[in-house]
Design a protein around this motif. Structure first.
Motif, PDB file in Angstrom:
ATOM      1  N   GLY A 100      -6.022   4.223   8.735  1.00 48.70           N
ATOM      2  CA  GLY A 100      -5.085   3.558   9.629  1.00 48.70           C
ATOM      3  C   GLY A 100      -5.705   2.445  10.442  1.00 48.70           C
ATOM      4  O   GLY A 100      -4.996   1.610  11.007  1.00 48.70           O
ATOM      5  N   ALA A 101      -7.030   2.403  10.524  1.00 48.20           N
ATOM      6  CA  ALA A 101      -7.700   1.377  11.340  1.00 48.20           C
ATOM      7  C   ALA A 101      -7.512  -0.017  10.745  1.00 48.20           C
ATOM      8  O   ALA A 101      -7.094  -0.946  11.445  1.00 48.20           O
ATOM      9  N   ARG A 102      -7.816  -0.188   9.460  1.00 49.72           N
ATOM     10  CA  ARG A 102      -7.644  -1.494   8.815  1.00 49.72           C
ATOM     11  C   ARG A 102      -6.171  -1.876   8.755  1.00 49.72           C
ATOM     12  O   ARG A 102      -5.814  -3.043   8.877  1.00 49.72           O
ATOM     13  N   ALA A 103      -5.310  -0.877   8.601  1.00 51.46           N
ATOM     14  CA  ALA A 103      -3.871  -1.141   8.582  1.00 51.46           C
ATOM     15  C   ALA A 103      -3.411  -1.712   9.925  1.00 51.46           C
ATOM     16  O   ALA A 103      -2.604  -2.642   9.973  1.00 51.46           O
ATOM     17  N   GLY A 104      -3.948  -1.171  11.016  1.00 51.77           N
ATOM     18  CA  GLY A 104      -3.595  -1.686  12.340  1.00 51.77           C
ATOM     19  C   GLY A 104      -4.039  -3.113  12.542  1.00 51.77           C
ATOM     20  O   GLY A 104      -3.302  -3.931  13.098  1.00 51.77           O
ATOM     21  N   VAL A 105      -5.239  -3.440  12.087  1.00 54.18           N
ATOM     22  CA  VAL A 105      -5.743  -4.813  12.193  1.00 54.18           C
ATOM     23  C   VAL A 105      -4.883  -5.750  11.354  1.00 54.18           C
ATOM     24  O   VAL A 105      -4.485  -6.828  11.805  1.00 54.18           O
ATOM     25  N   ALA A 106      -4.573  -5.330  10.123  1.00 52.13           N
ATOM     26  CA  ALA A 106      -3.757  -6.163   9.236  1.00 52.13           C
ATOM     27  C   ALA A 106      -2.359  -6.387   9.822  1.00 52.13           C
ATOM     28  O   ALA A 106      -1.829  -7.502   9.788  1.00 52.13           O
ATOM     29  N   ALA A 107      -1.758  -5.340  10.375  1.00 52.26           N
ATOM     30  CA  ALA A 107      -0.428  -5.458  10.973  1.00 52.26           C
ATOM     31  C   ALA A 107      -0.442  -6.426  12.148  1.00 52.26           C
ATOM     32  O   ALA A 107       0.451  -7.276  12.289  1.00 52.26           O
ATOM     33  N   ALA A 108      -1.443  -6.330  12.999  1.00 52.68           N
ATOM     34  CA  ALA A 108      -1.553  -7.240  14.147  1.00 52.68           C
ATOM     35  C   ALA A 108      -1.724  -8.683  13.672  1.00 52.68           C
ATOM     36  O   ALA A 108      -1.147  -9.613  14.247  1.00 52.68           O
ATOM     37  N   LYS A 109      -2.505  -8.892  12.611  1.00 53.71           N
ATOM     38  CA  LYS A 109      -2.696 -10.241  12.074  1.00 53.71           C
ATOM     39  C   LYS A 109      -1.399 -10.794  11.499  1.00 53.71           C
ATOM     40  O   LYS A 109      -1.096 -11.977  11.662  1.00 53.71           O
ATOM     41  N   LEU A 110      -0.631  -9.953  10.824  1.00 53.67           N
ATOM     42  CA  LEU A 110       0.654 -10.405  10.281  1.00 53.67           C
ATOM     43  C   LEU A 110       1.596 -10.857  11.397  1.00 53.67           C
ATOM     44  O   LEU A 110       2.240 -11.904  11.296  1.00 53.67           O
ATOM     45  N   ILE A 111       1.659 -10.082  12.446  1.00 53.78           N
ATOM     46  CA  ILE A 111       2.532 -10.449  13.567  1.00 53.78           C
ATOM     47  C   ILE A 111       2.046 -11.731  14.228  1.00 53.78           C
ATOM     48  O   ILE A 111       2.825 -12.627  14.527  1.00 53.78           O
ATOM     49  N   ALA A 112       0.744 -11.857  14.437  1.00 48.86           N
ATOM     50  CA  ALA A 112       0.194 -13.076  15.043  1.00 48.86           C
ATOM     51  C   ALA A 112       0.446 -14.296  14.171  1.00 48.86           C
ATOM     52  O   ALA A 112       0.589 -15.408  14.679  1.00 48.86           O
ATOM     53  N   ALA A 113       0.537 -14.095  12.855  1.00 50.56           N
ATOM     54  CA  ALA A 113       0.782 -15.202  11.931  1.00 50.56           C
ATOM     55  C   ALA A 113       2.268 -15.514  11.799  1.00 50.56           C
ATOM     56  O   ALA A 113       2.649 -16.424  11.070  1.00 50.56           O
ATOM     57  N   GLY A 114       3.115 -14.756  12.486  1.00 49.67           N
ATOM     58  CA  GLY A 114       4.538 -15.056  12.460  1.00 49.67           C
ATOM     59  C   GLY A 114       5.351 -14.219  11.499  1.00 49.67           C
ATOM     60  O   GLY A 114       6.488 -14.571  11.195  1.00 49.67           O
ATOM     61  N   TYR A 115       4.804 -13.117  11.021  1.00 49.12           N
ATOM     62  CA  TYR A 115       5.547 -12.263  10.102  1.00 49.12           C
ATOM     63  C   TYR A 115       6.756 -11.696  10.820  1.00 49.12           C
ATOM     64  O   TYR A 115       6.671 -11.242  11.953  1.00 49.12           O
ATOM     65  N   LYS A 116       7.911 -11.733  10.183  1.00 48.19           N
ATOM     66  CA  LYS A 116       9.170 -11.400  10.846  1.00 48.19           C
ATOM     67  C   LYS A 116       9.591  -9.946  10.727  1.00 48.19           C
ATOM     68  O   LYS A 116      10.350  -9.447  11.545  1.00 48.19           O
ATOM     69  N   ALA A 117       9.153  -9.261   9.689  1.00 46.83           N
ATOM     70  CA  ALA A 117       9.595  -7.884   9.462  1.00 46.83           C
ATOM     71  C   ALA A 117       9.015  -6.938  10.513  1.00 46.83           C
ATOM     72  O   ALA A 117       7.991  -7.231  11.132  1.00 46.83           O
ATOM     73  N   THR A 118       9.680  -5.819  10.711  1.00 46.67           N
ATOM     74  CA  THR A 118       9.127  -4.759  11.541  1.00 46.67           C
ATOM     75  C   THR A 118       8.016  -4.090  10.741  1.00 46.67           C
ATOM     76  O   THR A 118       8.202  -3.766   9.570  1.00 46.67           O
ATOM     77  N   ILE A 119       6.865  -3.910  11.360  1.00 54.49           N
ATOM     78  CA  ILE A 119       5.701  -3.398  10.652  1.00 54.49           C
ATOM     79  C   ILE A 119       5.341  -2.012  11.172  1.00 54.49           C
ATOM     80  O   ILE A 119       5.221  -1.801  12.374  1.00 54.49           O
ATOM     81  N   TYR A 120       5.191  -1.094  10.236  1.00 53.12           N
ATOM     82  CA  TYR A 120       4.779   0.263  10.560  1.00 53.12           C
ATOM     83  C   TYR A 120       3.338   0.455  10.118  1.00 53.12           C
ATOM     84  O   TYR A 120       2.984   0.101   9.002  1.00 53.12           O
ATOM     85  N   ASN A 121       2.520   1.014  11.016  1.00 49.64           N
ATOM     86  CA  ASN A 121       1.175   1.427  10.616  1.00 49.64           C
ATOM     87  C   ASN A 121       1.337   2.814  10.030  1.00 49.64           C
ATOM     88  O   ASN A 121       1.608   3.777  10.742  1.00 49.64           O
ATOM     89  N   GLY A 122       1.183   2.887   8.714  1.00 55.61           N
ATOM     90  CA  GLY A 122       1.382   4.151   8.021  1.00 55.61           C
ATOM     91  C   GLY A 122       0.151   5.018   7.963  1.00 55.61           C
ATOM     92  O   GLY A 122       0.106   5.964   7.180  1.00 55.61           O
ATOM     93  N   GLY A 123      -0.855   4.692   8.781  1.00 54.09           N
ATOM     94  CA  GLY A 123      -2.076   5.472   8.720  1.00 54.09           C
ATOM     95  C   GLY A 123      -2.772   5.220   7.402  1.00 54.09           C
ATOM     96  O   GLY A 123      -2.917   4.080   6.989  1.00 54.09           O
ATOM     97  N   GLY A 124      -3.125   6.274   6.713  1.00 57.25           N
ATOM     98  CA  GLY A 124      -3.836   6.044   5.474  1.00 57.25           C
ATOM     99  C   GLY A 124      -3.705   7.160   4.475  1.00 57.25           C
ATOM    100  O   GLY A 124      -2.983   8.137   4.679  1.00 57.25           O
ATOM    101  N   THR A 125      -4.458   6.985   3.416  1.00 55.30           N
ATOM    102  CA  THR A 125      -4.436   7.970   2.348  1.00 55.30           C
ATOM    103  C   THR A 125      -4.975   9.313   2.828  1.00 55.30           C
ATOM    104  O   THR A 125      -4.569  10.358   2.317  1.00 55.30           O
ATOM    105  N   ALA A 126      -5.855   9.306   3.818  1.00 58.12           N
ATOM    106  CA  ALA A 126      -6.372  10.567   4.371  1.00 58.12           C
ATOM    107  C   ALA A 126      -5.233  11.360   5.011  1.00 58.12           C
ATOM    108  O   ALA A 126      -5.127  12.579   4.817  1.00 58.12           O
ATOM    109  N   ASP A 127      -4.368  10.682   5.776  1.00 52.11           N
ATOM    110  CA  ASP A 127      -3.207  11.350   6.382  1.00 52.11           C
ATOM    111  C   ASP A 127      -2.242  11.831   5.306  1.00 52.11           C
ATOM    112  O   ASP A 127      -1.656  12.903   5.414  1.00 52.11           O
TER     113      ASP A 127
END
Length: 179
Positions: A100-127
């Protein structure tokens, strides 16, 4: 050479519009069960896995799309794999990795870049596996279709972009006439 009057005001207006017209994106958390139910019910436009190709090959969440190392990319532009129909305000995407750590970074970058969709951090394959769900070994799914909307001024909707480009061209023309 004469300077164009009010040129700094125009740049200030552009900057304030760019920063005040932020996309309504947000990062929410979602459980493995919610992801599984959402995949079954077609709730998400995409489930994005940001791990490396080698990690992907060991197993991933079903119906996922691999966008390897999205968390380390420089955005914009937003990768073609997640533009088009996924990049709309009424869409929802899930971003996952291993923990979930890399997913959180990627989600924040998408929003900062102007991504319009609602983004869920789905955690990871471990979860996912801790919840008792199986990983799969399939090809990356092509989730998003349509045209790439990550071009010029991605923080603006298309009508505002057109208007600002028109204003900028008029200001440039006026500046050329004054000089």
């Amino acid at each position: 050479m004469r300077s164009v009057p009010y040129l700094s005001s125009i740049f200030s207006l552009y900057y304030s519009l760019q920063t005040s017209h932020q996309v309504n994106g947000q990062i929410l958390s979602v459980t493995p069960q919610q992801i599984k139910d959402g995949i079954r019910d077609n709730l998400y436009a995409a489930v994005i896995d940001v791990r490396s190709q080698a990690d992907w090959d060991t197993g991933h969440i079903p119906n996922a799309t691999l966008v390897a190392s999205l968390n380390t990319m420089s955005l914009p532009p937003i990768p073609q794999a997640i533009t088009g129909s996924c990049n709309e305000e009424d869409q929802k995407i899930v971003v996952t990795c291993r923990t979930g750590a890399r997913a959180g970074v990627a989600a924040a970058k998408l929003i900062a870049a102007g991504y319009k969709a609602t983004i869920y951090n789905g955690g990871g394959t471990a979860d996912w596996t801790a919840a008792g769900f199986e990983l799969v070994q399939t090809e990356s799914r092509e989730s998003c279709t349509g045209t790439d909307t990550s071009g010029i001024l991605p923080r603006f909707d298309s009508s505002l972009t057109s208007y600002l480009l028109m204003v900028a061209s008029h200001v440039w023309l006026l500046g050329m006439l004054i000089v």
